[in-house]
Design a protein around this motif. Structure first.
Motif, mmCIF file in Angstrom:
data_model
loop_
_atom_site.group_PDB
_atom_site.id
_atom_site.type_symbol
_atom_site.label_atom_id
_atom_site.label_comp_id
_atom_site.label_asym_id
_atom_site.label_seq_id
_atom_site.Cartn_x
_atom_site.Cartn_y
_atom_site.Cartn_z
ATOM 1 N N SER A 23 6.093 9.203 8.488
ATOM 2 C CA SER A 23 7.584 8.643 8.752
ATOM 3 C C SER A 23 7.478 7.436 9.836
ATOM 4 N N LEU A 24 8.036 6.278 9.675
ATOM 5 C CA LEU A 24 8.498 5.078 10.698
ATOM 6 C C LEU A 24 7.046 4.560 10.936
ATOM 7 N N ILE A 25 6.019 4.583 10.142
ATOM 8 C CA ILE A 25 4.886 3.670 10.555
ATOM 9 C C ILE A 25 5.429 2.238 10.010
ATOM 10 N N PRO A 26 5.026 1.403 10.756
ATOM 11 C CA PRO A 26 5.395 -0.251 10.397
ATOM 12 C C PRO A 26 4.620 -0.538 9.196
ATOM 13 N N GLY A 27 4.872 -1.511 8.509
ATOM 14 C CA GLY A 27 3.972 -1.986 7.470
ATOM 15 C C GLY A 27 4.450 -1.586 5.914
ATOM 16 N N SER A 28 3.464 -2.045 5.022
ATOM 17 C CA SER A 28 4.051 -2.207 3.950
ATOM 18 C C SER A 28 2.989 -1.313 2.725
ATOM 19 N N VAL A 29 3.630 -1.100 1.796
ATOM 20 C CA VAL A 29 2.770 -0.065 0.629
ATOM 21 C C VAL A 29 1.644 -0.592 0.556
ATOM 22 N N GLY A 30 1.474 -1.799 0.325
ATOM 23 C CA GLY A 30 0.025 -2.441 -0.163
ATOM 24 C C GLY A 30 -1.113 -2.195 0.808
ATOM 25 N N ALA A 31 -0.554 -2.453 2.094
ATOM 26 C CA ALA A 31 -1.490 -2.396 3.317
ATOM 27 C C ALA A 31 -1.976 -1.044 3.474
ATOM 28 N N SER A 32 -1.120 0.191 3.123
ATOM 29 C CA SER A 32 -1.247 1.566 3.486
ATOM 30 C C SER A 32 -2.823 2.026 2.807
ATOM 31 N N PRO A 33 -3.235 1.646 1.760
ATOM 32 C CA PRO A 33 -4.571 2.166 1.496
ATOM 33 C C PRO A 33 -5.780 1.321 2.267
ATOM 34 N N ILE A 34 -5.520 0.194 2.691
ATOM 35 C CA ILE A 34 -6.470 -0.824 3.050
ATOM 36 C C ILE A 34 -7.225 0.008 4.505
ATOM 37 N N GLN A 35 -6.146 0.406 5.197
ATOM 38 C CA GLN A 35 -6.719 1.002 6.505
ATOM 39 C C GLN A 35 -6.256 2.443 6.681
ATOM 40 N N ASN A 36 -6.088 2.898 5.439
ATOM 41 C CA ASN A 36 -5.797 4.495 5.415
ATOM 42 C C ASN A 36 -4.968 4.834 6.481
ATOM 43 N N ILE A 37 -3.652 4.459 6.711
ATOM 44 C CA ILE A 37 -2.885 4.731 7.744
ATOM 45 C C ILE A 37 -2.555 6.068 7.927
ATOM 46 N N GLY A 38 -2.417 6.571 9.150
ATOM 47 C CA GLY A 38 -2.190 8.112 9.273
ATOM 48 C C GLY A 38 -1.640 8.176 10.781
ATOM 49 N N ALA A 39 -0.986 9.453 10.898
ATOM 50 C CA ALA A 39 -0.360 9.743 12.195
ATOM 51 C C ALA A 39 0.088 11.420 11.845
ATOM 52 N N TYR A 40 0.092 11.981 13.067
ATOM 53 C CA TYR A 40 0.625 13.337 13.267
ATOM 54 C C TYR A 40 -0.091 14.313 11.987
ATOM 55 N N GLY A 41 -1.353 14.358 12.188
ATOM 56 C CA GLY A 41 -2.118 15.294 11.114
ATOM 57 C C GLY A 41 -2.174 14.846 9.792
ATOM 58 N N VAL A 42 -1.809 13.742 9.354
ATOM 59 C CA VAL A 42 -1.647 13.532 7.918
ATOM 60 C C VAL A 42 -2.171 12.086 7.772
ATOM 61 N N GLU A 43 -3.238 11.739 6.567
ATOM 62 C CA GLU A 43 -3.651 10.506 6.578
ATOM 63 C C GLU A 43 -3.405 9.989 5.174
ATOM 64 N N LEU A 44 -3.267 8.780 4.949
ATOM 65 C CA LEU A 44 -2.807 8.308 3.510
ATOM 66 C C LEU A 44 -3.611 8.776 2.488
ATOM 67 N N LYS A 45 -5.005 9.139 2.665
ATOM 68 C CA LYS A 45 -5.696 9.619 1.556
ATOM 69 C C LYS A 45 -5.288 10.991 1.198
ATOM 70 N N ASP A 46 -4.335 11.781 1.925
ATOM 71 C CA ASP A 46 -4.116 12.859 1.505
ATOM 72 C C ASP A 46 -3.118 12.964 0.449
ATOM 73 N N VAL A 47 -2.187 11.517 0.319
ATOM 74 C CA VAL A 47 -1.146 11.714 -0.607
ATOM 75 C C VAL A 47 -1.641 10.630 -1.599
ATOM 76 N N PHE A 48 -2.609 10.162 -1.505
ATOM 77 C CA PHE A 48 -3.104 8.885 -2.331
ATOM 78 C C PHE A 48 -3.515 9.426 -3.837
ATOM 79 N N HIS A 49 -2.978 8.637 -4.833
ATOM 80 C CA HIS A 49 -3.643 9.142 -5.990
ATOM 81 C C HIS A 49 -4.280 7.757 -6.652
#
Ligand code: EPU
Length: 338
Positions: free
Chosen positions: A113-139
Motif C-alpha cells: 500500500s501507498l508505494i508511489p508510482g505506476s503499474v507499468g514501473a512495478s515489475p521493472i524494479q520489482n517494488i517491495g515493502a514490508y516483507g512482500v515484493e511485486l514478484k510475489d503477486v506478479f503473473h
C-alpha cells in the motif's frame, strides 16, 4: 491521436519536483498510440525516456530526446480456476490498484500500500515493502517491443526478478515498453506480518485477527509516519538500495559495529540497512541548502523546495563517500539519474 510537445517542463512529472525540460514529450494512452508513435522512424533513432509516475527518477539536466509518458488506463479482473487475475494498464497509479484489490477482498497487495508510482514501473524494479515484493503477486506482463512494434507477453520467470531488479533493468533495458501487468491474487487471506512494525501497530489498535483492509491501513500509517509525502516535500523514496554483503564481510563489520542493522538472506548473504549506515555517518535529517536527508529516514533524500537535481546528486555523492570511508561499503543508487 498522439501529440508531440516541444520543450516540455517535467517538474510536475517527477516526485522530486526538480525542474528539467524534455526536448520532445508525448503521452501514450493505448498500445495503438505506441504503434502510431513508432511508425515514424524519427522516434526510433532519438534518445528516449519512458516515464511512469516519475517516483524513482532524478533529473540533473534537460532531456535532449523524447520523453514518453505512459498513461494507459483500466483495471479488470477475471477468475481462472482458483486464481483471481487482476490486469491493470501501465498508467494506473499503483496505490489505486492496491485499493481496488483491497476493496474487492483480494489478498496479496496490501503490504504494498501507498508505494508511489505506476503499474507499468512495478515489475521493472520489482517494488517491495514490508516483507512482500511485486514478484510475489506478479503473473505476467504485456510489453511493446520498440524495434519490431510487436507485443510480447512476459511470464514471471522471464522477468528474472531480484531485489529491486528485473530483466527490464538488465539485458532488455530500453527495448520494451510495458503496456499492462497481470497480478495473481487470492480470495483467501494469510496476513504477512513478519515486519515488526506491523505487529506493533496492530497490537496498538487492538486488532488480533487482521483483515486485508487492516493490513493496508496499518502499512499506510507506518509509511506516512516514516516517509515524506512527495506532494509536499519532493523525494523518490529510498535513494539507495540496501547493500548485500557476504556473511564473512558482515561478521567483520559486526565485530566493529555491534549495533549494525541487518537481515540474513539465505546462508551466506546479509542485507544491511542503508538507512542505519547513513545515520551513523551523521546524515539523518541533515539539511544542505535546499536538499538533504529526511528527519525520520536517512535513506530518503528530499527537496526542501528549490533544489536542483545536481544539488541532490552532490549530496548523494557525499553520502556514498562518507559511508565508504566509515564502513568500506559502496552504496548503490536505487533512483535512476538522468
Ligand atoms: N534505520 C536507521 N536509521 C534510519 C533509517 C533506518 O537506523 O534513518 C534502520 C532501522 O533500524 C530500521 C531499519 O533501518 O528498523 C530498516 O528501515 P525501514 O524499515 O525504514 O526499511 P528500509 O530497509 O530502510 C526498505 C525499502 C523501502 C520499504 C521499507 C519497508 C529499500 C531500498 N527500501 O527500506 O522501500 O518501504 O524497506 O519494507 O529496500 C523504496 O524502495 O523506495 C522504499 C521506500
Amino acid at each position: 491521436m498522439i501529440s508531440i510537445h516541444e520543450n516540455y517542463s517535467l517538474k510536475s512529472l517527477n516526485t522530486f519536483g526538480v525542474e528539467a525540460r524534455a526536448l520532445w514529450f508525448t503521452e501514450i494512452c493505448s498500445e495503438a498510440d505506441l504503434t502510431e508513435l513508432f511508425s515514424d522512424a524519427k522516434w526510433n533513432s532519438v534518445e528516449r525516456l519512458i516515464l511512469g509516475g516519475g517516483s524513482n527518477i532524478l533529473f540533473t539536466k534537460d532531456f535532449e530526446g523524447l520523453v514518453i509518458r505512459i498513461s494507459i488506463p483500466g483495471i479488470r479482473k477475471e477468475s481462472v480456476g482458483n486464481e483471481i487475475l487482476v490486469t491493470a494498464g501501465a498508467g494506473v497509479v499503483w496505490n489505486d490498484l492496491v485499493n481496488y484489490c483491497v476493496d474487492h477482498h483480494l489478498a496479496g497487495m496490501e503490504n504494498l500500500s501507498l508505494i508511489p508510482g505506476s503499474v507499468g514501473a512495478s515489475p521493472i524494479q520489482n517494488i517491495g515493502a514490508y516483507g512482500v515484493e511485486l514478484k510475489d503477486v506478479f503473473h505476467s506482463c504485456k510489453a511493446f517491443e520498440i524495434s519490431s512494434g510487436k507485443i510480447r507477453i512476459f511470464s514471471r520467470e522471464e522477468c528474472e526478478f531480484n531485489y529491486r531488479d528485473s530483466i527490464f533493468k538488465g539485458n532488455l533495458k530500453g527495448k520494451y515498453i510495458i503496456t499492462e501487468v497481470t497480478y495473481k491474487l487470492s480470495a483467501e487471506f494469510h496476513p504477512q506480518v513478519s515486519y515488526g512494525a506491523i505487529t506493533q501497530e496492530l497490537q496498538k489498535r487492538g486488532i488480533f485477527n487482521p483483515g486485508i483492509k487492516d493490513i493496508s491501513e496499518v502499512v499506510s500509517h507506518i509509511r506516512v509516519s516514516k516517509l515524506p509525502d512527495p506532494a509536499t516535500i519532493g523525494n523518490a523514496g529510498s535513494f539507495f538500495k540496501n547493500p548485500l554483503v557476504t556473511l564473512n564481510q558482515f561478521e567483520q563489520l559486526q565485530s566493529i559495529f555491534p549495533d549494525i542493522v541487518f537481515y540474513k538472506i539465505g546462508n551466506d548473504q546479509v542485507k544491511l540497512a542503508a538507512g542505519w549506515l547513513i545515520e551513523q555517518c551523521g546524515w539523518k535529517g541533515r539539511v544542505v541548502k535546499n536538499t538533504g536527508t529526511w528527519k525520520n529516514q536517512a535513506l530518503v533524500l528530499v527537496n526542501h523546495g528549490q533544489a536542483t537535481g545536481i544539488e541532490v546528486l552532490n549530496v548523494s555523492e557525499d553520502i556514498i563517500n562518507d559511508v565508504r570511508k566509515r564502513f568500506n561499503i559502496i552504496l548503490e543508487r536505487e533512483v535512476n539519474i538522468f
